[in-house]
Design an enzyme around this catalytic site. Structure first.
Site, PDB file in Angstrom:
ATOM      1  CG  ASP A  52       8.668   0.320  -0.633  1.00 24.59           C
ATOM      2  OD1 ASP A  52       9.811   0.806  -0.582  1.00 24.59           O
ATOM      3  OD2 ASP A  52       7.635   1.006  -0.581  1.00 24.59           O
TER       4      ASP A  52
ATOM      5  CB  ALA B 147      -0.919  -0.012   1.220  1.00 23.04           C
ATOM      6  N   PRO B 148       0.394   2.326  -0.665  1.00 21.32           N
ATOM      7  CG  PRO B 148       0.231   4.553  -1.398  1.00 21.32           C
ATOM      8  CD  PRO B 148       1.115   3.628  -0.602  1.00 21.32           C
ATOM      9  N   GLY B 149       0.150   1.542  -3.321  1.00 16.90           N
ATOM     10  CA  GLY B 149       0.092   0.913  -4.632  1.00 16.90           C
ATOM     11  C   GLY B 149       0.925   1.545  -5.727  1.00 16.90           C
ATOM     12  N   GLY B 150       1.700   2.573  -5.412  1.00 20.86           N
ATOM     13  CA  GLY B 150       2.509   3.206  -6.447  1.00 20.86           C
ATOM     14  C   GLY B 150       3.463   2.231  -7.110  1.00 20.86           C
ATOM     15  CE  LYS B 151       8.708   2.149  -3.626  1.00 23.33           C
ATOM     16  NZ  LYS B 151       7.864   3.131  -2.902  1.00 23.33           N
TER      17      LYS B 151
ATOM     18  NE  ARG C  79      -0.456   1.407   4.928  1.00 19.79           N
ATOM     19  CZ  ARG C  79       0.207   2.307   4.203  1.00 19.79           C
ATOM     20  NH1 ARG C  79      -0.190   3.576   4.226  1.00 19.79           N
ATOM     21  NH2 ARG C  79       1.237   1.969   3.462  1.00 19.79           N
TER      22      ARG C  79
ATOM     23  CD  GLU D 182      -0.335  -2.186   4.045  1.00 22.30           C
ATOM     24  OE1 GLU D 182      -0.281  -2.072   5.288  1.00 22.30           O
ATOM     25  OE2 GLU D 182       0.636  -1.959   3.288  1.00 22.30           O
TER      26      GLU D 182
ATOM     27  CB  CYS E 232      11.258   6.254   1.735  1.00 23.56           C
ATOM     28  SG  CYS E 232      10.013   5.963   3.011  1.00 23.56           S
TER      29      CYS E 232
END
Length: 455
Positions: free
Chosen positions: A173, A106-110, A133, A128, A226
């Site tokens: 991630d 989540a949220p799903g960009g990758k 989420r 997730e 990150c």
């Protein structure tokens, strides 16, 4: 931005001569970006025209912001994503036909980046642990037009029992201390303490241990955070290499402005230079760390007597003859060439499941593949998800909308058309964007856009 004193002291010591430049960058504005969707078979011209340049290391990436109520965004032609984060999907580089696992999705960009590279071929499982989420993740995959994606909400420890040595590529991630996002999300500073990175690293190692049990021999593991914290970055990769001797770091091709990992921040293993760091004083984006490893474990000889999965068996419900007939009537008329993997029911909702049936046993599944539609009394209503996953040239049952009519549609209004077309279900299309389904009755398009999504 007021950075914690102990954070400043830590990175002045670690960064040395470049510390002042690094710390100054954290007080500069963050960068926004978006990716175009390769599954949509066309460029989002409106969004691209408003962009402020290409992201050089992502063929589908642009700098700039996207209007969340624009046609491009609502129909999944673009996804807003911070530019540095885009590089993770490029490193994973899944191929069509792969079995891929995004473990903390989540949220799903990758996740959307991965399914785009897979061209909706193979299998993507996106997990997730937090249900709210996970719901957002499922919604973003639906808008993106994902067909071969299953969304779960489970702990990694439970998933490892379900998918032993199953995946070709796994992305972790990892949830982290978020130092690399301080200037984009300053609220994260409130949670930071000198001990927080070590606490995160401990949690990350447990997730990685589960991921290793699900990675096939010859499979690829990508780990990303990150954060700038060595405890969560180089030191975790050292931990992996020391605990899993068959793992090897793979070199990552770095674009201009990307830095090698810092062996001196871990155990001085020179291979750590193969990892990549994205620093905000060197690149137009936020802070990221990425490592890519391959599992050199020899392929195991299949066991004659496999241990039985002790999890409670989840029965798969199939549509009955009446439901199949209703579905096939719609499919034959609107999408005659659509070939489902296997049709299953969740209540009155019909899905196309791309996963083996036994892998569903006991899992908390939020999205078991592509949502095709809903059975109601004596009828089948196709879903928005199926429309967004379809291209206009896949059916002759199309009604073209102009942008004013599209705005009427997303408001929930009926649409009157002048063309003398036969009654029935149609894919509604605006500027080549598949926008949803409508049912034409005597010149009026009845609106089936979900109420929760209407503007």
């Amino acid at each position: 931005m007021q950075l914690p004193d102990k954070f400043v002291t830590k990175y002045k010591k670690l960064m040395g001569a470049e510390a002042n430049e690094f710390l100054a960058a954290l007080n500069q504005p963050s960068y926004s970006g978006f990716r175009e969707n390769p599954l949509k078979n066309g460029q989002p011209t409106s969004a691209i025209n408003q962009s402020i340049g290409k992201v050089p290391y992502v063929s589908t990436g642009y700098y700039g912001q996207v209007n969340g109520k624009s046609l491009d965004h609502v129909t999944g032609w673009v996804y807003s994503q911070e530019p540095s984060a885009m590089f993770v999907g490029e490193v994973v580089d899944p191929q069509p036909g792969d079995r891929v696992f995004d473990l903390c999705a989540a949220p799903g960009g990758k996740t959307t980046h991965l399914i785009g590279k897979m061209n909706n071929e193979g299998l993507l499982v996106a997990n997730e642990i937090f249900p709210k989420r996970a719901k957002i993740l499922a919604e973003n995959l639906e808008r993106w037009g994902a067909k071969n994606a299953v969304v779960t909400s489970e702990s990694p420890a439970d998933l490892e029992k379900q998918f032993p040595k199953y995946f070709d590529r796994i992305l972790v991630d990892a949830p982290c201390s978020g130092e690399g996002m301080f200037r984009k999300e300053p609220a994260g500073i409130e949670y930071w303490s000198p001990d927080y990175p070590a606490e995160c690293a401990n949690r990350q190692q447990k997730i990685l241990a589960s991921a290793m049990k699900m990675l096939k021999p010859g499979g690829v593991l990508v780990y990303s955070t990150c954060t700038f914290a060595p405890e969560e970055d180089e030191q975790n990769i050292s931990w992996l290499l020391n605990n899993y001797p068959h793992l090897e770091l793979m070199a990552i091709k770095k674009a201009a402005g990307m830095d090698d990992g810092r062996p001196e921040w871990a155990d001085n293993n020179s291979d750590l230079k193969k990892t990549v760091r994205l620093f905000p004083h060197h690149i137009k984006g936020e802070g990221h760390f990425i490592a890519k490893l391959i599992n050199k474990t020899p392929a195991a000889v299949p066991e004659k007597h496999k241990k039985k999965n002790k999890r409670k068996k989840q029965s798969i419900v199939r549509p009955d003859k009446t439901q199949l007939k209703l579905f096939e009537q719609f499919q034959t008329k609107v999408f005659p060439n659509y070939q489902p993997h296997q049709l299953i029911l969740f209540g009155d909702q019909l899905y196309d499941l791309p996963l083996e049936e036994d892998k569903m046993a006991g899992l908390n599944v939020l999205r078991p593949g592509l949502h095709l539609g809903t059975f109601k009394k004596n009828r089948f209503e196709p879903s928005l998800a199926w429309a967004l996953a379809s291209l206009p040239d896949e059916t002759e049952q199309v009604i073209e909308l102009d942008e004013d009519q599209w705005r009427q549609y997303v408001l929930g209004d009926v649409i009157n058309i002048a063309d003398n077309q036969a009654n029935g279900w149609y894919l509604l299309v605006c500027n080549r964007h598949s926008a949803g389904f409508g049912k034409l009755v005597n010149g009026t398009v009845k609106n089936f856009y979900p109420k929760g999504l209407r503007f």
